[in-house]
Design an enzyme around this catalytic site. Structure first.
Site, PDB file in Angstrom:
ATOM      1  N   GLY A   1      -9.867   4.674  21.573  1.00 31.96           N
ATOM      2  CA  GLY A   1      -8.658   3.863  21.565  1.00 31.96           C
ATOM      3  C   GLY A   1      -8.592   2.936  20.381  1.00 31.96           C
ATOM      4  O   GLY A   1      -9.469   2.897  19.520  1.00 31.96           O
TER       5      GLY A   1
ATOM      6  N   ARG B   1       0.849  -1.194   0.000  1.00 26.78           N
ATOM      7  CA  ARG B   1       0.000   0.000   0.000  1.00 26.78           C
ATOM      8  C   ARG B   1       0.885   1.245   0.000  1.00 26.78           C
ATOM      9  O   ARG B   1       1.729   1.433   0.865  1.00 26.78           O
ATOM     10  CB  ARG B   1      -0.929   0.002   1.219  1.00 26.78           C
ATOM     11  CG  ARG B   1      -1.938   1.142   1.183  1.00 26.78           C
ATOM     12  CD  ARG B   1      -2.713   1.197   2.487  1.00 26.78           C
ATOM     13  NE  ARG B   1      -3.549   0.021   2.666  1.00 26.78           N
ATOM     14  CZ  ARG B   1      -4.780  -0.103   2.171  1.00 26.78           C
ATOM     15  NH1 ARG B   1      -5.300   0.865   1.455  1.00 26.78           N
ATOM     16  NH2 ARG B   1      -5.479  -1.188   2.385  1.00 26.78           N
TER      17      ARG B   1
ATOM     18  N   GLU C   1      -2.481  -9.832   3.705  1.00 25.37           N
ATOM     19  CA  GLU C   1      -3.294  -8.990   4.594  1.00 25.37           C
ATOM     20  C   GLU C   1      -3.969  -7.874   3.808  1.00 25.37           C
ATOM     21  O   GLU C   1      -5.128  -7.543   4.052  1.00 25.37           O
ATOM     22  CB  GLU C   1      -2.391  -8.408   5.684  1.00 25.37           C
ATOM     23  CG  GLU C   1      -3.154  -7.757   6.856  1.00 25.37           C
ATOM     24  CD  GLU C   1      -3.455  -6.290   6.629  1.00 25.37           C
ATOM     25  OE1 GLU C   1      -4.335  -5.761   7.327  1.00 25.37           O
ATOM     26  OE2 GLU C   1      -2.832  -5.686   5.751  1.00 25.37           O
ATOM     27  N   ASN C   2      -3.260  -7.307   2.827  1.00 26.00           N
ATOM     28  CA  ASN C   2      -3.856  -6.245   2.018  1.00 26.00           C
ATOM     29  C   ASN C   2      -4.953  -6.777   1.104  1.00 26.00           C
ATOM     30  O   ASN C   2      -5.906  -6.065   0.793  1.00 26.00           O
ATOM     31  CB  ASN C   2      -2.777  -5.556   1.182  1.00 26.00           C
ATOM     32  CG  ASN C   2      -2.073  -4.455   1.959  1.00 26.00           C
ATOM     33  OD1 ASN C   2      -2.718  -3.661   2.635  1.00 26.00           O
ATOM     34  ND2 ASN C   2      -0.748  -4.427   1.886  1.00 26.00           N
TER      35      ASN C   2
ATOM     36  N   GLY D   1      -0.980  -2.837   9.487  1.00 28.16           N
ATOM     37  CA  GLY D   1      -1.679  -1.886  10.344  1.00 28.16           C
ATOM     38  C   GLY D   1      -1.142  -0.474  10.253  1.00 28.16           C
ATOM     39  O   GLY D   1      -1.181   0.279  11.229  1.00 28.16           O
ATOM     40  N   GLU D   2      -0.627  -0.087   9.082  1.00 24.67           N
ATOM     41  CA  GLU D   2      -0.018   1.242   8.959  1.00 24.67           C
ATOM     42  C   GLU D   2      -1.055   2.348   9.099  1.00 24.67           C
ATOM     43  O   GLU D   2      -0.737   3.443   9.583  1.00 24.67           O
ATOM     44  CB  GLU D   2       0.713   1.362   7.624  1.00 24.67           C
ATOM     45  CG  GLU D   2       1.542   2.638   7.523  1.00 24.67           C
ATOM     46  CD  GLU D   2       2.545   2.601   6.390  1.00 24.67           C
ATOM     47  OE1 GLU D   2       3.078   3.672   6.060  1.00 24.67           O
ATOM     48  OE2 GLU D   2       2.801   1.508   5.848  1.00 24.67           O
TER      49      GLU D   2
ATOM     50  N   ARG E   1      -8.371  -6.519   2.481  1.00 22.48           N
ATOM     51  CA  ARG E   1      -8.934  -5.188   2.659  1.00 22.48           C
ATOM     52  C   ARG E   1      -9.721  -4.801   1.405  1.00 22.48           C
ATOM     53  O   ARG E   1      -9.283  -5.046   0.282  1.00 22.48           O
ATOM     54  CB  ARG E   1      -7.822  -4.152   2.888  1.00 22.48           C
ATOM     55  CG  ARG E   1      -6.926  -4.471   4.066  1.00 22.48           C
ATOM     56  CD  ARG E   1      -7.664  -4.328   5.386  1.00 22.48           C
ATOM     57  NE  ARG E   1      -6.806  -4.626   6.528  1.00 22.48           N
ATOM     58  CZ  ARG E   1      -7.240  -4.627   7.777  1.00 22.48           C
ATOM     59  NH1 ARG E   1      -8.506  -4.368   8.050  1.00 22.48           N
ATOM     60  NH2 ARG E   1      -6.405  -4.917   8.772  1.00 22.48           N
TER      61      ARG E   1
ATOM     62  N   GLN F   1      -7.880  -3.020  17.607  1.00 20.56           N
ATOM     63  CA  GLN F   1      -7.227  -4.164  16.977  1.00 20.56           C
ATOM     64  C   GLN F   1      -5.729  -3.900  16.927  1.00 20.56           C
ATOM     65  O   GLN F   1      -5.297  -2.862  16.423  1.00 20.56           O
ATOM     66  CB  GLN F   1      -7.764  -4.368  15.554  1.00 20.56           C
ATOM     67  CG  GLN F   1      -7.190  -5.602  14.866  1.00 20.56           C
ATOM     68  CD  GLN F   1      -7.792  -5.796  13.468  1.00 20.56           C
ATOM     69  OE1 GLN F   1      -8.594  -5.006  13.045  1.00 20.56           O
ATOM     70  NE2 GLN F   1      -7.354  -6.851  12.799  1.00 20.56           N
TER      71      GLN F   1
ATOM     72  N   ARG G   1      -3.600   2.385  11.198  1.00 23.10           N
ATOM     73  CA  ARG G   1      -3.778   2.604  12.645  1.00 23.10           C
ATOM     74  C   ARG G   1      -2.547   3.288  13.254  1.00 23.10           C
ATOM     75  O   ARG G   1      -2.660   4.170  14.112  1.00 23.10           O
ATOM     76  CB  ARG G   1      -4.028   1.253  13.332  1.00 23.10           C
ATOM     77  CG  ARG G   1      -5.447   0.727  13.165  1.00 23.10           C
ATOM     78  CD  ARG G   1      -5.529  -0.761  13.448  1.00 23.10           C
ATOM     79  NE  ARG G   1      -5.003  -1.549  12.316  1.00 23.10           N
ATOM     80  CZ  ARG G   1      -4.710  -2.839  12.385  1.00 23.10           C
ATOM     81  NH1 ARG G   1      -4.838  -3.485  13.539  1.00 23.10           N
ATOM     82  NH2 ARG G   1      -4.261  -3.477  11.329  1.00 23.10           N
TER      83      ARG G   1
END
Length: 760
Positions: free
Chosen positions: A56, A37, A127-128, A93-94, A131, A59, A96
């Protein structure tokens, strides 16, 4: 101590014992250099930061200890930025992680796992893929990095991520898009479904050409020209303009020597059949996706064929001579010749002359003529004459084909003869008509009287044909032409009148009498009824006087509507004819107030008065308010109260003068007194003094009384009534308007001037 309600949790594993969980400082994590990404939406990041600030992080992110090969670079960066060196590398998780920095969070929950570079890259790609917001370009770039890093094929990549082979090839093909196309994808100017057909074009210059057309606005009818091509339109454009079917090739597709750098078409990677998974939308495997290469092969083939023809001593026809032989680019036929390689010129269906006479062509020594196609100079057409074709077929032992060819030649000769006769006949008919029209046009420079009259009648008849039904009826009523076939009546009138062009002017004025408030509101500078006004000026019609008269009549009608008992208007013809409208005698004992009450509509007088007053106030101030009152006196009366609804007099049309009536007829003019019943029925005043006869111009726009000598059909019931003259119908006739019943248009009847006198 624990009890039955306590939840047993496992301790965080030590380093090297598996995945661990911890709240890590945000600044102790460095972003990955291999994350597929590349684009992060700032709006989404801000929304995520606001959510994290409120509730907060729900995940945890995935990190690994910072790999050794990055420590030195990270140490240098940390020293430059005056901070502690990062201890971990971000794997997933970039979004987040970035949102936590925007929200000012000190720590972030993270899953810590020891991973190799290959494992980290695979985790990032997979993982991407899970999404929804990852772009196809980012996905393709992830596939490429993973395949190169792990040395796996597209099939293995598809198996690893659970996708089909065609899916992976489609994603990887988008990487062949030029840099401008990739940028258009990132900026949202180009969809993946539109970008893939463009990426399949192997030439970068052609890609840019297709890209510019795909992203340029092309004028949607309801979006102000902002719409772009749809995916289907881009796909059609790429197939029709940037691909070529190999079956149309003039060269040998198996010839690898035609273009040494390209090789044979059957083994070319730019052929759709070389990668069918990428061209599922193309219905053929033999389609070339590289037009420049195809064009180069055609040019090389043309050069080779020309050289071979020259070496053989064949005649080559090109330039203007070739254009005369091949006049049409669609039929492809060569006048006077038969094509060797076209089944259309062969006597045997489905076989060309070359196939039928192949050996005979080599043995006979007959050399075909080569014609350079003037519509495509890369094509050389091999042809022979009909006599040469006959000889070749005889030598080839094709007796039936020879017989068929003779029959075809005879048929073609007859057909050519018929075509020439037909063409000559068409040329003759067209030319003499053109010459007649030319001489007529020249004659109009100094036209004769007959020319002017004929042209005027033709124009008038044409205008009469163009009138709609309502206008035709209205004009027939104005001119007393009857009610049957109004258009035919007007056309006949154009033939009878000495000056039919005046009738044409009347028709144009009638067609131009429309009042269009909406048009004038949106076009304030547009001329108002130019043809109507031009004819009125030419005919001496006083437009301002008519406007004043109409306003005065409307005021009188409004006053009468408010006070019906004060009015003393005569009953309309329908009321005089009886309640049944069939000519019964009306009872004269009823006063005007009673008649008005019987004919009144359900609308109250106050409401009617208010409505008419509002209409009067909306009228333009073209005439002074006192002009109508001055014309009618202090007490305006409803003369022709519905004149505003009736058509205004168009023009004074001069018809042939009627035959002078006999002295003893009611229509006789001058100072002769009516005889017979008319004289007996006249009152004492009429009998004792000669009646003054007025001209139509003197009666126009004035109130008149119908005299007892008006005994013509439909006129007798108006004797003694008063009306308003609204139009001149000839040298001695006028049109009189009588008020109609409530809610109805006024009644208009034509009278001779001797049947009327000015009302007192």
């Amino acid at each position: 101590m624990t009890d039955a309600h306590d939840t047993i949790t496992h301790a965080i594993p030590a380093a090297g014992a598996g995945a661990g969980f911890a709240h890590l400082p945000v600044l102790s994590i460095a972003r990955s250099l291999t994350n597929p990404r590349k684009h992060f939406d700032p709006v989404f990041l801000q929304e995520l930061a606001d959510s994290i600030k409120a509730t907060g992080v729900h995940q945890p992110i995935l990190v690994r200890p910072l790999p050794a090969h990055r420590v030195a670079d990270e140490q240098a960066w940390a020293k430059t930025e005056k901070r502690e060196r990062a201890q971990y590398e971000l794997i997933a998780g970039e979004h987040r992680w970035r949102a936590c920095q925007m929200a000012g969070m000190a720590e972030i929950p993270a899953m810590i796992r020891d991973m190799t570079d290959a494992e980290a890259l695979e985790a990032q790609v997979i993982e991407n893929l899970q999404r929804k917001d990852v772009s196809e370009l980012e996905e393709a770039e992830g596939f490429q990095v993973l395949m190169q890093h792990q040395g796996i094929s597209a099939d293995q990549m598809g198996a690893k991520i659970g996708k089909s082979r065609a899916y992976v090839y489609g994603r990887l093909k988008i990487l062949d898009l030029c840099e401008e196309g990739r940028q258009a994808l990132r900026e949202g100017k180009l969809d993946y479904s539109c970008g893939l057909p463009i990426a399949r074009i192997p030439n970068e210059q052609l890609q840019l050409k297709a890209l510019q057309r795909a992203i340029a606005p092309h004028g949607g009818w309801n979006d102000g020209g902002r719409s772009r091509m749809s995916a289907r339109e881009v796909q059609y454009m790429c197939q029709s303009e940037f691909m070529t079917k190999l079956e149309y090739a003039r060269f040998d597709r198996e010839d690898a020597t035609l273009c040494a750098t390209a090789g044979a078409c059957s083994t070319c990677p730019n052929r759709t059949g070389a990668n069918p998974d990428l061209f599922t939308d193309v219905d053929s495997a033999d389609v070339c996706t590289n037009p420049p290469c195809f064009k180069a092969k055609e040019e090389a083939h043309a050069v080779r064929v020309r050289k071979q023809a020259q070496d053989m001593g064949c005649e080559i026809i090109d330039g203007r001579a070739a254009k005369e032989l091949v006049p049409s680019a669609y039929s492809g036929g060569v006048t006077g010749y038969l094509r060797l390689d076209s089944p259309s010129d062969s006597p045997v269906k489905g076989k060309t002359l070359r196939k039928l006479t192949h050996k005979a062509l080599e043995e006979s020594g007959i050399k075909p003529t080569m014609v350079v196609n003037p519509h495509d100079e890369k094509e050389l057409i091999a042809v022979v004459t009909p006599n040469q074709a006959e000889e070749l077929l005889k030598m080839a032992g094709k007796a039936e084909a020879h017989k068929q060819l003779l029959a075809d030649n005879e048929r073609d000769a007859k057909q050519n003869e018929q075509n020439q006769k037909k063409q000559a006949e068409e040329t003759y008919e067209r030319d003499w008509r053109t010459e007649v029209a030319r001489q007529i046009a020249v004659h109009t420079k100094e036209p004769s009287d007959a020319c002017l009259v004929t042209a005027a009648r033709m124009v008038t008849q044409h205008l009469a044909t163009s009138l709609n039904g309502e206008y035709a009826k209205e004009l027939c009523k104005m001119l007393e032409l009857g009610k049957v076939a109004p258009k035919d009546a007007i056309r006949d009138l154009a033939n009878d009148w000495a000056h039919p062009i005046a009738l044409a002017g009347a028709i144009l004025a009638l067609r131009d009498k429309h009042y269009s408030p909406w048009y004038y509101e949106h076009n304030p500078s547009a001329p108002r009824n130019p043809e109507l006004m031009a004819m009125a000026e030419a005919c001496g019609v006083d437009v301002e006087a008519i406007k004043a008269q109409v306003k005065a009549n409307m005021r009188a009608a409004a006053k009468q509507s408010a006070n019906p008992a004060e009015g003393d208007t005569p009953l309309p013809p329908a009321a005089r004819a009886g309640a049944d409208g069939k000519g019964g005698k009306a009872k004269k004992s009823k006063n005007p107030a009673a008649r008005a009450a019987e004919d009144a509509e359900k609308l109250s007088s106050a409401a009617a008065t208010a409505g008419i007053a509002a209409a009067l106030q909306s009228l333009s101030g073209d005439a002074a308010p006192g002009a109508a009152e001055a014309a009618l006196g202090d007490e305006a009366v409803p003369v022709a109260a519905a004149a505003a609804q009736a058509p205004a007099p168009l023009v004074t049309l001069k018809r042939p003068k009627p035959t002078a009536p006999a002295a003893d007829t009611p229509a006789s003019g001058g100072q002769q007194e009516p005889a017979g019943d008319a004289q007996d029925s006249a009152d004492a005043k009429t009998a004792t003094a000669p009646k003054q006869v007025y001209t139509p111009e003197e009666l126009l726009a004035n109130r008149v009384t119908v005299l007892p000598n008006a005994t013509g059909r439909g006129k007798k019931i108006y004797i003694g009534d008063e009306g308003t003259v609204v139009a001149i119908m000839g040298d001695a006739a006028v049109d009189v308007s009588f008020p109609g019943p409530k809610g109805c248009k006024p009644v208009r009847v034509a009278f001779h001037v001797t049947e009327l006198e000015l009302a007192e």
